[in-house]
Design an enzyme around this catalytic site. Structure first.
Site, PDB file in Angstrom:
ATOM      1  N   ASP A 268       0.844  -1.191   0.000  1.00  0.00           N
ATOM      2  CA  ASP A 268       0.000   0.000   0.000  1.00  0.00           C
ATOM      3  C   ASP A 268       0.882   1.245   0.000  1.00  0.00           C
ATOM      4  OD1 ASP A 268      -2.132  -1.733   0.263  1.00  0.00           O
ATOM      5  OD2 ASP A 268      -2.239  -1.511   2.444  1.00  0.00           O
ATOM      6  N   ARG A 269       0.346   2.305  -0.552  1.00  0.00           N
ATOM      7  CA  ARG A 269       1.106   3.554  -0.628  1.00  0.00           C
ATOM      8  C   ARG A 269       1.582   4.010   0.759  1.00  0.00           C
ATOM      9  NH1 ARG A 269      -1.150   9.198  -3.340  1.00  0.00           N
ATOM     10  NH2 ARG A 269       0.765  10.413  -3.078  1.00  0.00           N
TER      11      ARG A 269
END
Length: 319
Positions: free
Chosen positions: A144-145
């Site tokens: 995930d970012r």
């Protein structure tokens, strides 16, 4: 003055090194300089053909496949999509392991693994800009970012296939995360298991919910330290569902600190007031099985950033 040559239809045959690659990722690589949005538009319109027929972006290629590419003026591509020099330096400094088959980065929090959904560039675009002569640089998996830590990039098709198979079949590949959650995690809770269903919103944002018709998901947890306010855990995802650790923490009543999707907004506001602004999830340890007979497994540890370490230290002092 000679007019520039007009673009024409191209036919490309897929080689053995590209076999198994998704169509969209293959096109990103061979059509450097063409915006991703334009490539997806060509696919939706059916202007890219595979063996004479229409093709979807997620279709995997096979050696010998023949792609028809419509006329594309690459020189007209938007140059603003090129990663900045500052971004490239960050990506270059993040490389913590490299051999002739794989790269491993300690991805910083806040950087996407690839462009899309409002993000112009990510890790993979940065690497390709840094190493334009590399024949292949492909994500083995995703983070995930907001998550930091170990991210695997394949430099050979054979390594990509081996590692993705190990991820699917859970054979020797180990991923461990450090996570800080709100509240007192029950020390007896060693695992969380729940069926998860992934939804994609109109904006392109992905979100997972517990649902009876969802896919099985399992994470093991080990309590490390904590208080009534925060707990430090080690998490090992046994399955690989979207946002799995984050959802499992949230449904256990102890959401990940700083989680913008599944977190506790009021508790996060308090944490931000203490200077802790990032999501506290870090892929800190990675064990990669042998990639060839006679070779030893590769074990990598990625150090968390200063803010993460500061929060760990603050919790340890107060416990």
């Amino acid at each position: 003055m000679t007019e520039p040559e007009k673009p024409s239809v191209q036919f490309v045959e897929v080689d053995s090194e590209s076999s198994g690659q998704r169509v969209d990722n293959y096109l990103f690589r061979i059509l450097k300089g063409v915006p991703r949005s334009h490539i997806y538009k060509l696919l939706r319109r059916g202007e890219v053909r595979l063996n004479g027929g229409r093709i979807k972006a997620h279709r995997k290629l096979v050696e010998g496949d023949r792609l028809r590419l419509p006329p594309i003026r690459i020189s007209a591509a938007d140059e603003s999509g090129r990663p900045s020099d500052g971004f490239l330096k960050i990506i270059e400094k993040s490389i913590i392991y490299e051999d002739n088959r794989i790269l491993i980065l300690n991805k910083p929090a806040g950087i996407a693994v690839h462009g899309g959904s409002g993000v112009s560039v990510g890790v993979i675009e940065g690497l390709r800009a840094l190493r334009p002569t590399e024949k292949m640089l492909e994500l083995v998996h995703r983070l995930d970012r907001e998550t930091s830590g170990c991210l695997m990039i394949a430099r050979r098709r054979s390594a990509l296939r081996t590692l993705q198979q190990a991820l699917r079949e859970k054979t020797g590949l180990v991923k461990q995360y450090q996570v800080i959650v709100h509240g007192a995690w029950p020390r007896r809770k060693k695992q969380v298991e729940a069926p998860l269903r992934k939804n994609t919103l109109k904006s392109g944002e992905r979100i997972s919910r517990v649902a009876k018709d969802g896919k099985p998901s399992l994470t093991t947890f080990e309590w490390q330290a904590g208080s009534d306010d925060y707990s430090i855990l080690r998490a090992s995802p046994i399955t690989g569902r979207t946002h799995q650790i984050r959802v499992h923490c949230a449904i256990s009543g102890c959401p990940v600190v700083g989680d913008p999707k599944y977190g506790n907004a009021s508790a996060d506001e308090k944490a931000r007031g203490q200077g802790f602004t990032r999501m506290m999830l870090h892929a800190g340890r990675l064990v990669i099985p042998s990639l060839a007979p006679g070779e030893e497994p590769i074990e990598i540890e990625a150090e968390a950033d200063q803010q993460f370490q500061d929060m760990v230290n603050a919790i340890l002092i107060k416990q």
